[in-house]
Motif scaffolding. Sequence first.
Motif, mmCIF file in Angstrom:
data_model
loop_
_atom_site.group_PDB
_atom_site.id
_atom_site.type_symbol
_atom_site.label_atom_id
_atom_site.label_comp_id
_atom_site.label_asym_id
_atom_site.label_seq_id
_atom_site.Cartn_x
_atom_site.Cartn_y
_atom_site.Cartn_z
ATOM 1 N N GLY A 18 -4.999 -17.049 2.055
ATOM 2 C CA GLY A 18 -6.382 -16.910 1.592
ATOM 3 C C GLY A 18 -7.378 -17.035 2.738
ATOM 4 O O GLY A 18 -8.378 -16.316 2.784
ATOM 5 N N GLU A 21 -7.007 -13.762 4.833
ATOM 6 C CA GLU A 21 -7.715 -12.641 4.207
ATOM 7 C C GLU A 21 -9.221 -12.802 4.367
ATOM 8 O O GLU A 21 -9.932 -11.831 4.667
ATOM 9 N N SER A 53 -5.384 -6.915 5.037
ATOM 10 C CA SER A 53 -5.972 -7.818 4.050
ATOM 11 C C SER A 53 -5.310 -7.688 2.681
ATOM 12 O O SER A 53 -5.509 -8.543 1.820
ATOM 13 N N LEU A 54 -4.537 -6.649 2.498
ATOM 14 C CA LEU A 54 -3.745 -6.540 1.278
ATOM 15 C C LEU A 54 -2.527 -7.429 1.455
ATOM 16 O O LEU A 54 -1.704 -7.180 2.334
ATOM 17 N N PRO A 55 -2.398 -8.455 0.680
ATOM 18 C CA PRO A 55 -1.259 -9.348 0.872
ATOM 19 C C PRO A 55 0.043 -8.715 0.371
ATOM 20 O O PRO A 55 0.615 -9.120 -0.629
ATOM 21 N N TYR A 58 3.526 -11.765 1.397
ATOM 22 C CA TYR A 58 2.967 -13.108 1.429
ATOM 23 C C TYR A 58 3.646 -13.895 2.541
ATOM 24 O O TYR A 58 4.847 -13.871 2.705
ATOM 25 N N HIS A 102 -15.168 -11.381 -2.924
ATOM 26 C CA HIS A 102 -14.797 -10.284 -3.834
ATOM 27 C C HIS A 102 -15.499 -8.991 -3.403
ATOM 28 O O HIS A 102 -14.863 -7.926 -3.339
ATOM 29 N N ARG A 105 -13.931 -7.714 -0.243
ATOM 30 C CA ARG A 105 -12.645 -7.061 -0.529
ATOM 31 C C ARG A 105 -12.887 -5.642 -1.040
ATOM 32 O O ARG A 105 -12.152 -4.721 -0.706
ATOM 33 N N ASP A 132 -7.078 -7.813 -7.654
ATOM 34 C CA ASP A 132 -5.789 -8.456 -7.388
ATOM 35 C C ASP A 132 -5.932 -9.679 -6.488
ATOM 36 O O ASP A 132 -5.091 -10.572 -6.519
ATOM 37 N N SER A 133 -6.959 -9.728 -5.685
ATOM 38 C CA SER A 133 -7.158 -10.879 -4.806
ATOM 39 C C SER A 133 -7.603 -12.109 -5.590
ATOM 40 O O SER A 133 -7.441 -13.223 -5.119
ATOM 41 N N TRP A 135 -10.495 -13.175 -5.944
ATOM 42 C CA TRP A 135 -11.640 -13.864 -5.353
ATOM 43 C C TRP A 135 -12.718 -14.105 -6.388
ATOM 44 O O TRP A 135 -13.397 -15.127 -6.367
#
Length: 177
Positions: A18, A21, A53-55, A58, A102, A105, A132-133, A135
């Motif tokens: 987190g 990102e 930044s797209l996880p 992980y 958000h 993103r 999906d994040s 945030w």
Amino acid sequence: MASSFIEIKDIGFWARDGFVEAMQLCLIDEIENQNLDKIEWISEFKSELALQSLPLVYGGMSMELEEFLTNDERKSQIIQLIDFIINKIDSTDNYITGNNLHELRKKAMIILSKNGNLEFNNQKEFDKAVNDSRWNEANGIADVKDRYLHSFKLLKLLINGEMKTTASSPENYWNYK
């Protein structure tokens, strides 16, 4: 939450994904705010940060530092951006929030779409990628903005060559109080 090792030549620090990102999204935003994406390598760096930044993996996120910060001039430019971000985090209450991250993103998803890295068939797919994040559901971020601020300070130390920790070092660099 998974953690990724942010490094330059095996020197670096562990950070929760987190935080990674957020660092990526804030750098993208500051690059755009200062119109630096007209510089070819910075534009490529911004696009790569958006992709990273797209996880997707992980615990395997990257800031792409070794790939892009190949000389002192480039390092200096990114340090200046980090200084702007540190100032924003330190001086405002609405920069490091779930709502703002958000929106950042969303900017990253637009970059990926424009570059052809991601294709969305409709607005619903785009919104899902942005959401999906999660945030927008993260209400307590402002309460720990000092940790986000610290992550940028660690990044600055790393880029400046002032950090000596490796992946196996104790994580006492998060003990900042």
